[in-house]
Enzyme design. Sequence first.
Site, PDB file in Angstrom:
ATOM      1  N   CYS A  10       0.868  -1.179   0.000  1.00 17.62           N
ATOM      2  CA  CYS A  10       0.000   0.000   0.000  1.00 17.62           C
ATOM      3  C   CYS A  10       0.904   1.228   0.000  1.00 17.62           C
ATOM      4  O   CYS A  10       2.078   1.118  -0.355  1.00 17.62           O
ATOM      5  CB  CYS A  10      -0.982  -0.017   1.179  1.00 17.62           C
ATOM      6  SG  CYS A  10      -0.247   0.178   2.822  1.00 17.62           S
ATOM      7  N   ASN A  13       2.453   1.482   4.321  1.00 16.34           N
ATOM      8  CA  ASN A  13       2.739   0.207   4.979  1.00 16.34           C
ATOM      9  C   ASN A  13       2.438   0.244   6.474  1.00 16.34           C
ATOM     10  O   ASN A  13       3.137  -0.358   7.277  1.00 16.34           O
ATOM     11  CB  ASN A  13       4.188  -0.225   4.716  1.00 16.34           C
ATOM     12  CG  ASN A  13       4.489  -1.668   5.107  1.00 16.34           C
ATOM     13  OD1 ASN A  13       5.572  -1.963   5.577  1.00 16.34           O
ATOM     14  ND2 ASN A  13       3.551  -2.571   4.918  1.00 16.34           N
ATOM     15  N   CYS A  15      -1.303   0.464   7.346  1.00 17.62           N
ATOM     16  CA  CYS A  15      -2.720   0.101   7.489  1.00 17.62           C
ATOM     17  C   CYS A  15      -3.074  -1.120   6.632  1.00 17.62           C
ATOM     18  O   CYS A  15      -3.208  -2.231   7.140  1.00 17.62           O
ATOM     19  CB  CYS A  15      -3.627   1.278   7.114  1.00 17.62           C
ATOM     20  SG  CYS A  15      -3.503   2.711   8.208  1.00 17.62           S
ATOM     21  N   ARG A  16      -3.220  -0.913   5.337  1.00 17.62           N
ATOM     22  CA  ARG A  16      -3.744  -1.968   4.472  1.00 17.62           C
ATOM     23  C   ARG A  16      -2.785  -3.124   4.242  1.00 17.62           C
ATOM     24  O   ARG A  16      -3.162  -4.289   4.381  1.00 17.62           O
ATOM     25  CB  ARG A  16      -4.164  -1.374   3.122  1.00 17.62           C
ATOM     26  CG  ARG A  16      -5.285  -0.365   3.258  1.00 17.62           C
ATOM     27  CD  ARG A  16      -5.559   0.355   1.962  1.00 17.62           C
ATOM     28  NE  ARG A  16      -4.457   1.263   1.640  1.00 17.62           N
ATOM     29  CZ  ARG A  16      -4.348   1.933   0.502  1.00 17.62           C
ATOM     30  NH1 ARG A  16      -5.266   1.768  -0.447  1.00 17.62           N
ATOM     31  NH2 ARG A  16      -3.345   2.752   0.291  1.00 17.62           N
ATOM     32  N   SER A  17      -1.545  -2.832   3.845  1.00 18.08           N
ATOM     33  CA  SER A  17      -0.640  -3.938   3.510  1.00 18.08           C
ATOM     34  C   SER A  17      -0.221  -4.763   4.728  1.00 18.08           C
ATOM     35  O   SER A  17      -0.158  -5.994   4.620  1.00 18.08           O
ATOM     36  CB  SER A  17       0.560  -3.455   2.699  1.00 18.08           C
ATOM     37  OG  SER A  17       1.281  -2.452   3.351  1.00 18.08           O
ATOM     38  N   ASP A 127      -8.124   3.242   1.608  1.00 19.81           N
ATOM     39  CA  ASP A 127      -7.218   3.621   2.683  1.00 19.81           C
ATOM     40  C   ASP A 127      -8.043   4.082   3.888  1.00 19.81           C
ATOM     41  O   ASP A 127      -8.787   5.067   3.793  1.00 19.81           O
ATOM     42  CB  ASP A 127      -6.292   4.746   2.209  1.00 19.81           C
ATOM     43  CG  ASP A 127      -5.173   5.037   3.183  1.00 19.81           C
ATOM     44  OD1 ASP A 127      -5.237   4.568   4.345  1.00 19.81           O
ATOM     45  OD2 ASP A 127      -4.220   5.730   2.792  1.00 19.81           O
TER      46      ASP A 127
END
Length: 157
Positions: A10, A13, A15-17, A127
């Site tokens: 993301c 690095n 939150c999402r990934s 996000d």
Amino acid sequence: MSTRALLFVCMGNICRSPTAEGVFRKLAADRGVAHRFEVDSAGTHDYHVGAAPDSRAIAAARRRGVDLSALCARQVTKQDFTRFDLVLVMDDHNYERLASECPPPHRGKIRLFMEYAPQTGRRAVPDPYYGGVNAFEEVLDLVEQAAEGLLDELLKD
């Protein structure tokens, strides 16, 4: 049987990934196939290098039995394109950035993560950084579906 190396990406690095990394690790462990995968995450930007995942991401994942607390943000490197078999990106913006930086022989490794959850009708994992608790829960819902689809696909090989 060879190990497959997966990189979730993301922007920052945090939150999402890392959520995708943690969810995929847990799913593979629950199915007894964790030994078949090397899993990591990274960001396209260096905003948070060395930082732990966002505390809201950690808390949301923990509620679902996923531990992100040991993860540490890093930025994608040129070596990642050769090291990983798949680079799974959370949205089109980060996909385009990676595609522009990736050596041509490795561009086929870059995929939108949500391709593995076509039933959602979504191309991107949004996000959640500026959202509330519900935004992090939505990310987990999408990531869990995509991780299931990805693992199912990889286990066919």
